[in-house]
Write an enzyme that holds these catalytic residues in place. Structure first.
Site, mmCIF file in Angstrom:
data_model
loop_
_atom_site.group_PDB
_atom_site.id
_atom_site.type_symbol
_atom_site.label_atom_id
_atom_site.label_comp_id
_atom_site.label_asym_id
_atom_site.label_seq_id
_atom_site.Cartn_x
_atom_site.Cartn_y
_atom_site.Cartn_z
ATOM 1 N N ASP A 1 12.780 -1.541 -1.978
ATOM 2 C CA ASP A 1 13.279 -0.516 -1.063
ATOM 3 C C ASP A 1 12.253 -0.012 -0.063
ATOM 4 O O ASP A 1 12.383 1.084 0.473
ATOM 5 C CB ASP A 1 13.773 0.668 -1.902
ATOM 6 C CG ASP A 1 12.722 1.127 -2.903
ATOM 7 O OD1 ASP A 1 11.527 0.850 -2.675
ATOM 8 O OD2 ASP A 1 13.082 1.756 -3.919
ATOM 9 N N GLU B 1 15.820 -6.562 -7.237
ATOM 10 C CA GLU B 1 15.863 -5.150 -7.647
ATOM 11 C C GLU B 1 16.985 -4.418 -6.889
ATOM 12 O O GLU B 1 16.823 -3.300 -6.394
ATOM 13 C CB GLU B 1 14.508 -4.467 -7.401
ATOM 14 C CG GLU B 1 14.249 -3.250 -8.250
ATOM 15 C CD GLU B 1 12.875 -2.639 -7.971
ATOM 16 O OE1 GLU B 1 12.669 -2.040 -6.919
ATOM 17 O OE2 GLU B 1 11.996 -2.773 -8.856
ATOM 18 N N GLU C 1 13.352 5.489 0.742
ATOM 19 C CA GLU C 1 13.704 4.317 -0.065
ATOM 20 C C GLU C 1 15.195 4.224 -0.398
ATOM 21 O O GLU C 1 15.761 3.136 -0.434
ATOM 22 C CB GLU C 1 12.875 4.304 -1.364
ATOM 23 C CG GLU C 1 11.394 3.992 -1.151
ATOM 24 C CD GLU C 1 10.552 5.198 -0.754
ATOM 25 O OE1 GLU C 1 11.110 6.318 -0.622
ATOM 26 O OE2 GLU C 1 9.325 5.034 -0.573
ATOM 27 N N HIS D 1 2.345 9.490 -5.331
ATOM 28 C CA HIS D 1 2.228 9.015 -3.950
ATOM 29 C C HIS D 1 3.482 9.230 -3.115
ATOM 30 O O HIS D 1 3.459 9.016 -1.916
ATOM 31 C CB HIS D 1 1.905 7.514 -3.918
ATOM 32 C CG HIS D 1 3.083 6.654 -4.275
ATOM 33 N ND1 HIS D 1 3.479 6.437 -5.562
ATOM 34 C CD2 HIS D 1 3.971 5.980 -3.502
ATOM 35 C CE1 HIS D 1 4.531 5.652 -5.574
ATOM 36 N NE2 HIS D 1 4.866 5.357 -4.338
ATOM 37 N N ARG E 1 6.337 10.008 -0.665
ATOM 38 C CA ARG E 1 6.368 10.727 0.609
ATOM 39 C C ARG E 1 7.032 12.104 0.478
ATOM 40 O O ARG E 1 6.533 13.097 0.991
ATOM 41 C CB ARG E 1 7.198 9.891 1.577
ATOM 42 C CG ARG E 1 6.662 9.719 2.958
ATOM 43 C CD ARG E 1 7.392 8.557 3.610
ATOM 44 N NE ARG E 1 6.548 7.391 3.628
ATOM 45 C CZ ARG E 1 5.799 7.027 4.665
ATOM 46 N NH1 ARG E 1 5.828 7.712 5.771
ATOM 47 N NH2 ARG E 1 5.035 5.966 4.604
HETATM 48 C C1 UD1 Z 1 4.908 2.618 0.438
HETATM 49 C C2 UD1 Z 1 6.438 2.526 0.331
HETATM 50 C C3 UD1 Z 1 6.901 3.144 -0.983
HETATM 51 C C4 UD1 Z 1 6.143 2.572 -2.159
HETATM 52 C C5 UD1 Z 1 4.641 2.682 -1.920
HETATM 53 C C6 UD1 Z 1 3.900 2.010 -3.040
HETATM 54 C C7 UD1 Z 1 7.670 2.719 2.430
HETATM 55 C C8 UD1 Z 1 8.331 3.625 3.399
HETATM 56 N N1 UD1 Z 1 7.057 3.285 1.400
HETATM 57 O O1 UD1 Z 1 4.583 3.990 0.520
HETATM 58 O O2 UD1 Z 1 8.298 2.898 -1.148
HETATM 59 O O3 UD1 Z 1 6.502 3.298 -3.320
HETATM 60 O O4 UD1 Z 1 4.306 2.023 -0.695
HETATM 61 O O5 UD1 Z 1 2.566 2.377 -3.066
HETATM 62 O O6 UD1 Z 1 7.723 1.527 2.595
HETATM 63 N N2 UD1 Z 1 -3.129 2.944 2.798
HETATM 64 C C9 UD1 Z 1 -4.366 2.332 2.916
HETATM 65 N N3 UD1 Z 1 -4.544 1.124 2.278
HETATM 66 C C10 UD1 Z 1 -3.571 0.507 1.559
HETATM 67 C C11 UD1 Z 1 -2.327 1.153 1.448
HETATM 68 C C12 UD1 Z 1 -2.120 2.357 2.075
HETATM 69 O O7 UD1 Z 1 -5.262 2.854 3.542
HETATM 70 O O8 UD1 Z 1 -3.817 -0.566 1.007
HETATM 71 C C13 UD1 Z 1 -2.913 4.257 3.470
HETATM 72 C C14 UD1 Z 1 -2.749 4.133 4.981
HETATM 73 O O9 UD1 Z 1 -3.320 5.261 5.604
HETATM 74 C C15 UD1 Z 1 -1.230 4.182 5.151
HETATM 75 C C16 UD1 Z 1 -0.857 5.174 4.064
HETATM 76 O O10 UD1 Z 1 -1.707 4.846 2.976
HETATM 77 O O11 UD1 Z 1 -0.845 4.611 6.429
HETATM 78 C C17 UD1 Z 1 0.586 5.133 3.626
HETATM 79 O O12 UD1 Z 1 1.021 3.803 3.413
HETATM 80 P P1 UD1 Z 1 2.589 3.418 3.621
HETATM 81 O O13 UD1 Z 1 2.783 1.983 3.309
HETATM 82 O O14 UD1 Z 1 3.070 3.894 4.960
HETATM 83 O O15 UD1 Z 1 3.333 4.338 2.597
HETATM 84 P P2 UD1 Z 1 3.183 4.514 1.030
HETATM 85 O O16 UD1 Z 1 3.212 5.982 0.769
HETATM 86 O O17 UD1 Z 1 2.079 3.686 0.508
HETATM 87 N N1 UDP Z 2 -0.594 0.107 -10.027
HETATM 88 C C1 UDP Z 2 -1.813 -0.576 -9.995
HETATM 89 N N2 UDP Z 2 -2.951 0.161 -9.790
HETATM 90 C C2 UDP Z 2 -2.952 1.511 -9.603
HETATM 91 C C3 UDP Z 2 -1.699 2.175 -9.618
HETATM 92 C C4 UDP Z 2 -0.541 1.447 -9.825
HETATM 93 O O1 UDP Z 2 -1.861 -1.794 -10.170
HETATM 94 O O2 UDP Z 2 -4.018 2.097 -9.425
HETATM 95 C C5 UDP Z 2 0.645 -0.684 -10.223
HETATM 96 C C6 UDP Z 2 1.555 -0.237 -11.337
HETATM 97 O O3 UDP Z 2 1.234 -0.899 -12.538
HETATM 98 C C7 UDP Z 2 2.937 -0.607 -10.833
HETATM 99 C C8 UDP Z 2 2.797 -0.501 -9.334
HETATM 100 O O4 UDP Z 2 1.415 -0.503 -9.044
HETATM 101 O O5 UDP Z 2 3.268 -1.960 -11.139
HETATM 102 C C9 UDP Z 2 3.426 0.765 -8.846
HETATM 103 O O6 UDP Z 2 3.068 0.986 -7.510
HETATM 104 P P1 UDP Z 2 3.299 2.355 -6.802
HETATM 105 O O7 UDP Z 2 3.319 3.451 -7.809
HETATM 106 O O8 UDP Z 2 2.305 2.420 -5.695
HETATM 107 O O9 UDP Z 2 4.729 2.159 -6.110
HETATM 108 P P2 UDP Z 2 6.246 2.333 -6.606
HETATM 109 O O10 UDP Z 2 6.437 1.515 -7.833
HETATM 110 O O11 UDP Z 2 6.487 3.784 -6.814
HETATM 111 O O12 UDP Z 2 7.039 1.825 -5.438
#
Ligand code: UD1
Ligand code: UDP
Length: 381
Positions: free
Chosen positions: A98, A120, A134, A210, A212
């Protein structure tokens, strides 16, 4: 027909973990040709997973910029995929879950006349604004999908209620359990020295946050951690912190200066699941963690107002506690101090999969193209 071409698109940490077992098996499945695309919505957190599972995508759009808006992510993914879709002409595009990456991939594929298979599929909270964005993403993907790969019978029921034809829905189990089964075979040491002194016989509370829609509540989550750390000096709280700067800005100031709170960078998946296995209790707003912890027998308090994953709540291992500081502290205190309450929740249950989701997904795709037969649906019983 000649071998159908599967194009798998992913871009964030949880998608990477969940598609990794599928990508690896698909490449070795002679019924298919495969192409793999990373959008790079995440960067470091995605790289960790690619490295761990030995996956190098054929294309990397590398779209991550700090603090992008959802529409910037959406626009850049669709534009990048457009060119790849023209060149590769896949028969089906596989999108997981999602995220914005998944929604963009589904829409881009549909516009090119490719079929969409949704991994999923069928998770619903019923509130289009929560989780944001999502819940809307998964409904949008559903509308353009030809094959709905539901992880559980409950997810299938959600789809049938929305009048998705039953013949287009297959219950597969969630590939996150395939990944977890594999990770449990790996012997791993913590690379962060702050974790190296932890032992399985001490009480550890793992915390992740994490979402939003939770950013406004994250200071309260941090304060709840502080209260628990002060009330239970013998308990160690560990926060593997998401890289989103907004998450860090909200939580970090609340948990500074506490000896029994450890903050780490995002942990590689094998170290994260090891830590989960050592933990007494998990506090999280993550989707994937809600699925993994029950199969390790770890009670989970979900810091959200609703969840699209009711299965483990019904099994008694997960409890929805919301995001108020007092409620988080109250529920965690009960589990840390009342053995009966703890034992009632600490049951290993596997409502999300049996580690064989990948085979069911490949067989469902094979049936779609007349090169194989689908397997019996996954059932948790
Ligand atoms: C995204 C997904 C969310 C998922 C989450 C898993 C969307 C809208 N949201 O949210 O569904 O649960 O990923 O973690 O698709 N950043 C870094 N390095 C990284 C990753 C993130 O610096 O490797 C920072 C960046 O500043 C980025 C911010 O995190 O802009 C947010 O990342 P983003 O992918 O927009 O949203 P998530 O909250 O990670
Ligand atoms: N995870 C990881 N390292 C971390 C935190 C989470 O490998 O430091 C893994 C966790 O085991 C799970 C996935 O990341 O499989 C979950 O990711 P996240 O919570 O970022 O996203 P969501 O599942 O809520 O979309």
């Amino acid at each position: 027909m000649s071998s159908p071409k599967l194009m798998t698109v992913y871009g964030t940490r949880p998608e990477a973990i969940k598609v990794a077992p599928f990508i690896r098996a698909a490449v070795n499945d002679e019924r298919f040709k495969t192409v793999t695309v990373s959008t790079g919505q995440h960067r470091e957190m995605l790289e960790q997973v690619n490295t761990m599972f030995g996956i190098s995508p054929d294309y990397d759009l590398a779209i991550m910029e700090p603090d992008q808006s959802l529409n910037q992510v959406l626009g850049r993914v669709i534009k990048g995929l457009d060119e790849i879709l023209i060149k590769e002409k896949p028969d089906v595009v596989i999108a997981q879950g999602d995220t914005t990456t998944a929604m963009a991939a589904a829409i881009a594929a549909f516009n090119h006349g490719a079929r969409v298979a949704h991994l999923e599929a069928g998770l619903r909270t019923g509130d289009i604004f929560s989780p944001f964005p999502e819940e809307a993403n998964r409904r949008l993907i559903c509308q353009v999908s030809s094959l709905h790969l539901a992880p559980t019978p409950e997810a299938k029921e959600n789809l049938l209620r929305e009048a998705i034809p039953e013949c287009d829905v297959v219950v597969t189990g969630n590939t996150v359990i395939d990944a977890l089964v594999e990770a449990q075979k790996w012997q791993v040491e913590f690379s962060d020295s702050k974790l190296q002194g932890l032992t399985a016989d001490q009480k550890i509370v793992m915390v992740t946050t994490h979402r939003r829609e939770n950013i406004k509540a994250m200071a309260a989550i941090g304060r709840a951690m502080r209260a628990l750390a002060m009330h239970f000096p013998d308990v160690t709280l560990v926060l593997p912190a998401h890289l989103n700067p907004k998450v860090r800005a909200a939580v970090f100031p609340e948990i500074q200066g506490l000896d029994n709170v450890i903050v780490t960078e995002p942990l590689p998946y094998d170290q994260f699941t090891k830590l989960m296995g050592m933990s007494t209790l998990v506090l999280t707003d993550s989707g994937g963690v809600q699925e993994e912890a029950p199969s390790l027998g770890k009670p989970v308090l979900v810091m959200r107002e609703n969840t699209e994953r009711p299965e483990a709540i019904n099994a008694g291992t997960v409890r929805l506690v919301g995001t108020s500081q007092d409620k988080i502290v109250e529920e965690a205190t009960l589990l840390l101090s009342d053995k009966n309450a703890y034992d009632k929740m600490a049951n290993a249950v596997n409502p999300y999969g049996d580690g064989k989701a990948t085979d069911r997904i490949l067989n469902a795709l094979a049936e779609m193209f007349g090169v194989g037969q689908r397997s019996p649906d996954f059932s948790a019983s």
